[in-house]
Enzyme design. Structure first.
Site: not given
Ligand code: GAL
Ligand code: ZN
Length: 668
Positions: A102, A106, A141, A155, A311, A319, A359-360, A362
């Site tokens: 994810r 840019c 984020e 950039c 969150e 993670w 994120e299994q 999590h």
């Protein structure tokens, strides 16, 4: 307001209804959806599918929930990455990021912005006037997931334009970057490359590197401003807009975001992932570091006074280096810490633990069966019930406000010190946190401020790590002290000008003049070496290693710390000077121990009030409530000065606060 994330795109549609009803049953009031669902919202370029989301929104409403929606730009779909590979960021090693995780986008890519703005527009048109959609989150984020900073061609082009706007002429840039040395003079903005430490032969030019980080942060800020503008044009008047920041984001200074963009700031909070220190006995690895948790809250509140905890980890994460089980009660303790620090919104990532995929591992509020509340789910439920009972006392004012202190956080200085720490072991963020922690544990309500902030409300103002300071800021500090304020200066204060140059004076002369002293030098020690500083009064000896200054205060000053070894034995390391009606305390060293004691001695020397909180505890006042938070793995007695006169004033807990628990009382 307490709620949870839900990903309808991840679960069979026939299950949504039961899930929403379960959320409501748990006492939660809203669901947060959509921040990664671009592939479902726009499965092919310019073909939008919102029926599934309409259904989810409708069912959430039926269950009695309010809805927070998000622009999905943190997770572009594969058609986008493959049709427009130039939207994929380039890492410092020169490699273009591939599709499959994810944040593979840019923010300076024109194509990406066009597509991002189009999906934001579609969403806003579709849901903007729905009164049950109470708020919106733009992206997610910003500077996270190793996609920042980006070194792509877009950039580079934007960086050159940014420099041209900033400096106007190449001569001005050459001056700012001190380009006369090492043949770093440029004739034209088009000759400038991205200062990438991975591709430069040797050390980067520090001013170029700092300008690049500033440029990148501004790029991120402009990216969310553009989306927020689009949303704003279509939302009903009551809907709010926020972004979900990482408090202390390494690549984005939230102060670069234009103030009118966001109604309030939101942050993510993950106190237990095996990353936070502490000894095994403190069980900090399960309870979290109270100062890290509190400072995230204060950072978030620092922007415009309003903030939300978007969150919060509800249990084990996936993670971290070591994804331990949080201590029983810790999730509730973090929620109360956020409440105590003024959060207006509480939310958790996530309601259900995924059975497969990213994120299994999590945790969610529910166990894997999707029915049984996980321990964190029970704690969320408990807080929801507690807020129902006593939430009304969060507004209004009690009669026992805390003394107020302020601490500057200057992102630019922190980057400059990170680019050149001068000691491998000088960690600007940790040093800042030591000063912040000293203020918190001495019982202050702490505001995080910037160079524009009004200092008059504060009994103590800490300049920790404001290195790149304009003369005007020093003038402001002088005025504050002369009018009776107490300035607390940490190491490396105001040694450089805003452009990162040293003034042509002796090192640290501007602060030295303000505090009527001479700064004869600073020192750092190599790996394995420590020096000794003696704290006064009392004579306690502490070790230092990463930074220490050698001061010569004037004869009227009170000496608070002295070097006891090295060739400058006897030199002063901390002192207090009276100036006008006020005073300045200078703590010239960075050491895990000793900063708090020196600040306490500085307060005592002036007869300023302080509360000594037990280690790893926090105390805050919000509205009519006093809130005490115990981050220890053992019970702690409320300090005598905090115990309410009437026992009936205690609304939650007792005067002995169990491990990872709270006490809340009516403070009037
Ligand atoms: C956050 C992120 C969420 C989720 C979470 C896992 O940083 O915003 O999307 O990945 O971490 O703990
Ligand atoms: Zn780029």
């Amino acid at each position: 307001m307490i709620g949870t994330y839900y990903y309808p795109e991840q679960w069979p549609a026939k299950q949504w209804k039961a899930d929403f009803e379960r959320i409501k049953q748990m006492g939660l009031g809203h669901v947060h959806m959509g921040e990664f669902a671009w592939a479902h919202m726009e499965p092919e370029e310019n073909r939008f599918e919102f029926e599934w989301l309409d259904q989810a929104v409708e069912q959430a409403k039926q269950a009695g929930l309010k809805i927070i929606l998000c622009t999905p730009t943190a997770a572009p779909p594969v058609w986008l990455s493959q049709t427009y590979p130039e939207t994929l960021p380039v890492k410092a090693n020169g490699r273009r990021v591939t599709h499959g995780s994810r944040a593979h986008r840019c923010v300076n890519s024109a194509v990406f912005n066009r597509l991002a703005e189009r999906i934001a527009t579609q969403l806003a048109l579709h849901y903007g006037d729905d009164p049950d959609v109470i708020g919106w989150q733009v992206d997610n984020e910003l500077g996270h997931y190793h996609s920042a900073p980006c070194y792509c061609l877009a950039c580079l082009v934007h960086f050159r334009q940014h420099l041209q706007t900033r400096y106007q002429t190449i001569g001005a840039l050459n001056h700012a970057w001190a380009g006369d040395f090492w043949s770093q003079r440029y004739d034209d903005f088009e000759q400038i490359e991205l200062p990438n430490p991975e591709t430069l032969g040797y050390l980067p030019n520090e001013h170029a590197r700092l300008d690049f980080l500033l440029f990148y942060s501004v790029s991120l800020a402009r990216f969310i401003e553009r989306q927020a503008r689009i949303l704003r044009a279509h939302l009903h008047a009551g809907a709010w807009i926020t972004h979900n920041f990482i408090a202390g984001d390494r690549f984005c200074d939230p102060r670069h975001v234009a103030p009118a963009t966001l109604d309030f700031f939101s942050i993510t909070m993950y106190p237990v992932s095996g990353e936070y220190g502490g000894t095994p006995q403190t069980e900090q690895f399960r309870i979290g570091d109270p100062m890290a948790v509190a400072h995230h809250c204060d950072v978030a509140r620092g922007h415009n006074g309003r903030w939300g905890l978007m969150e919060l980890q509800p249990g084990q994460v996936n993670w971290g280096p070591f994804n331990c089980r949080p201590y029983p009660g810790a999730v509730r303790l973090w929620l109360w810490t956020a409440i105590a620090h003024g959060a207006e919104l509480l939310d958790t990532y996530r309601f259900r633990q995924p059975v497969a995929g990213c994120e299994q591992y999590h945790a969610g509020l529910l166990a894997l069966d999707g029915q049984t509340p996980a321990p964190g789910g029970e704690e969320f439920q408990q807080v929801a019930a507690e807020l129902d009972r006593i939430g009304a006392y969060l507004t209004g004012t009690g009669t026992l406000p805390l003394p107020r202190a302020a601490i500057y956080f200057d992102w630019t200085s922190s980057k400059a010190l990170e680019i050149h720490p001068q000691s491998l072991d000088f960690d600007a963020a940790q040093c800042w946190l030591r000063f912040y922690s000293a203020l918190k544990t001495l019982g202050f309500a702490v505001d995080i401020i910037d160079s524009e902030s009004d200092l008059t409300p504060y009994g103590l103002v800490c300049t920790a790590l404001v290195d790149l300071a304009p003369d005007a800021l020093l003038a402001r500090w002088r005025q504050y002290i002369e009018n009776g304020g107490h300035l607390l200066a940490g190491p490396r204060t105001a040694t450089r000008l805003p452009n990162g140059h040293f003034p042509q004076t002796t090192y640290g002369r501007r602060l030295a003049r303000l505090v009527k002293a001479e700064l004869s030098g600073y020192d750092v020690l190599p790996a394995g070496h420590t020096g000794t500083i003696e704290l006064l009064p009392g004579g306690r000896k502490i070790a230092w290693h990463s930074w220490s200054e050698q001061w010569r205060p004037d004869g009227q000053s009170t000496i608070l710390a002295v070097h006891r070894d090295q060739f400058y034995q006897g030199a002063c390391a901390a002192f207090q000077t009276r100036v006008g009606k006020g005073a300045a305390t200078v703590v010239g060293f960075d050491a895990a121990e000793g900063i708090r004691a020196t600040v306490a001695a500085g307060l005592d020397a002036l007869g300023q009030t302080r509360v000594s909180l037990p280690p790893r505890c926090l105390y805050q006042v919000r509205g009519r409530l006093g809130i005490f938070l115990n981050f220890n793995a053992f019970e702690v007695k409320l300090p005598a000065s905090l115990v309410p006169a009437e026992k009936s004033a205690l609304l939650i807990g007792q005067t002995v606060v169990p491990a990872a628990d709270v006490a809340v009382w009516l403070n009037d």
